[in-house]
Design a protein around this motif. Structure first.
Motif, PDB file in Angstrom:
ATOM      1  N   UNK A  21       0.839  -1.207   0.000  1.00 59.38           N
ATOM      2  CA  UNK A  21       0.000   0.000   0.000  1.00 59.38           C
ATOM      3  C   UNK A  21       0.869   1.251   0.000  1.00 59.38           C
ATOM      4  N   UNK A  22       1.909   1.265   0.824  1.00 58.58           N
ATOM      5  CA  UNK A  22       2.796   2.424   0.889  1.00 58.58           C
ATOM      6  C   UNK A  22       3.534   2.674  -0.410  1.00 58.58           C
ATOM      7  N   UNK A  23       4.016   1.615  -1.056  1.00 57.26           N
ATOM      8  CA  UNK A  23       4.700   1.772  -2.339  1.00 57.26           C
ATOM      9  C   UNK A  23       3.745   2.272  -3.412  1.00 57.26           C
ATOM     10  N   UNK A  24       2.528   1.757  -3.416  1.00 53.17           N
ATOM     11  CA  UNK A  24       1.536   2.208  -4.389  1.00 53.17           C
ATOM     12  C   UNK A  24       1.188   3.679  -4.209  1.00 53.17           C
ATOM     13  N   UNK A  25       0.990   4.086  -2.972  1.00 52.55           N
ATOM     14  CA  UNK A  25       0.669   5.492  -2.713  1.00 52.55           C
ATOM     15  C   UNK A  25       1.846   6.403  -3.052  1.00 52.55           C
ATOM     16  N   UNK A  26       3.062   5.956  -2.736  1.00 57.66           N
ATOM     17  CA  UNK A  26       4.252   6.742  -3.068  1.00 57.66           C
ATOM     18  C   UNK A  26       4.387   6.898  -4.570  1.00 57.66           C
ATOM     19  N   UNK A  27       4.154   5.821  -5.327  1.00 59.08           N
ATOM     20  CA  UNK A  27       4.204   5.894  -6.775  1.00 59.08           C
ATOM     21  C   UNK A  27       3.189   6.901  -7.306  1.00 59.08           C
ATOM     22  N   UNK A  28       1.961   6.870  -6.782  1.00 62.01           N
ATOM     23  CA  UNK A  28       0.914   7.785  -7.253  1.00 62.01           C
ATOM     24  C   UNK A  28       1.263   9.239  -6.954  1.00 62.01           C
ATOM     25  N   UNK A  29       1.794   9.500  -5.778  1.00 61.85           N
ATOM     26  CA  UNK A  29       2.164  10.873  -5.421  1.00 61.85           C
ATOM     27  C   UNK A  29       3.292  11.360  -6.312  1.00 61.85           C
ATOM     28  N   UNK A  30       4.328  10.542  -6.505  1.00 61.42           N
ATOM     29  CA  UNK A  30       5.464  10.945  -7.341  1.00 61.42           C
ATOM     30  C   UNK A  30       5.018  11.143  -8.786  1.00 61.42           C
ATOM     31  N   UNK A  31       4.170  10.244  -9.301  1.00 60.80           N
ATOM     32  CA  UNK A  31       3.689  10.374 -10.673  1.00 60.80           C
ATOM     33  C   UNK A  31       2.845  11.625 -10.845  1.00 60.80           C
ATOM     34  N   UNK A  32       2.009  11.959  -9.882  1.00 61.16           N
ATOM     35  CA  UNK A  32       1.199  13.171 -10.002  1.00 61.16           C
ATOM     36  C   UNK A  32       2.059  14.428  -9.945  1.00 61.16           C
ATOM     37  N   UNK A  33       3.112  14.420  -9.129  1.00 57.57           N
ATOM     38  CA  UNK A  33       4.015  15.573  -9.078  1.00 57.57           C
ATOM     39  C   UNK A  33       4.750  15.724 -10.404  1.00 57.57           C
ATOM     40  N   UNK A  34       5.241  14.617 -10.961  1.00 56.42           N
ATOM     41  CA  UNK A  34       5.951  14.663 -12.236  1.00 56.42           C
ATOM     42  C   UNK A  34       5.013  15.126 -13.349  1.00 56.42           C
ATOM     43  N   UNK A  35       3.798  14.595 -13.398  1.00 55.97           N
ATOM     44  CA  UNK A  35       2.835  15.010 -14.421  1.00 55.97           C
ATOM     45  C   UNK A  35       2.479  16.483 -14.290  1.00 55.97           C
ATOM     46  N   UNK A  36       2.344  16.971 -13.067  1.00 56.23           N
ATOM     47  CA  UNK A  36       2.037  18.384 -12.850  1.00 56.23           C
ATOM     48  C   UNK A  36       3.190  19.269 -13.312  1.00 56.23           C
ATOM     49  N   UNK A  37       4.417  18.857 -13.025  1.00 54.79           N
ATOM     50  CA  UNK A  37       5.578  19.654 -13.429  1.00 54.79           C
ATOM     51  C   UNK A  37       5.739  19.667 -14.947  1.00 54.79           C
ATOM     52  N   UNK A  38       5.305  18.595 -15.630  1.00 54.61           N
ATOM     53  CA  UNK A  38       5.404  18.530 -17.086  1.00 54.61           C
ATOM     54  C   UNK A  38       4.211  19.191 -17.772  1.00 54.61           C
ATOM     55  N   UNK A  39       3.233  19.629 -17.019  1.00 54.01           N
ATOM     56  CA  UNK A  39       2.084  20.316 -17.588  1.00 54.01           C
ATOM     57  C   UNK A  39       1.007  19.389 -18.115  1.00 54.01           C
ATOM     58  N   UNK A  40       1.065  18.124 -17.820  1.00 52.42           N
ATOM     59  CA  UNK A  40       0.033  17.199 -18.271  1.00 52.42           C
ATOM     60  C   UNK A  40      -1.222  17.406 -17.418  1.00 52.42           C
ATOM     61  N   UNK A  41      -2.373  17.258 -18.045  1.00 52.02           N
ATOM     62  CA  UNK A  41      -3.618  17.370 -17.316  1.00 52.02           C
ATOM     63  C   UNK A  41      -4.035  18.803 -17.042  1.00 52.02           C
ATOM     64  N   UNK A  42      -3.491  19.758 -17.806  1.00 53.27           N
ATOM     65  CA  UNK A  42      -3.867  21.150 -17.616  1.00 53.27           C
ATOM     66  C   UNK A  42      -5.312  21.359 -18.077  1.00 53.27           C
TER      67      UNK A  42
END
Length: 57
Positions: free
Chosen positions: A28-49
């Motif tokens: 559960x912790x690894x899955x949540x960490x992956x989701x948080x890191x992926x959302x931060x990376x996607x936000x920094x790349x401008x995806x989902x604007x």
């Protein structure tokens, strides 16, 4: 009873229970960490604007 209690005895049932508990919590912790890191990376790349078109009306 907790593992830090002086009355704790590591028998097979405690080992199996805590092994399963920590395995599940790790997944559960690894899955949540992956989701948080992926959302931060996607936000920094401008995806989902808001300006993007996804075909919705």
């Amino acid at each position: 009873m907790f593992p830090f209690s002086f009355e704790w005895i590591w028998d097979m049932s405690h080992m199996v229970f805590h092994g399963g508990l920590w395995y599940a919590l790790s997944i559960i912790g690894l899955g949540m960490t992956f989701c948080v890191i992926k959302s931060v990376v996607d936000t920094m790349q401008g995806k989902g604007a808001h300006g993007e078109e996804h075909g919705h009306h």
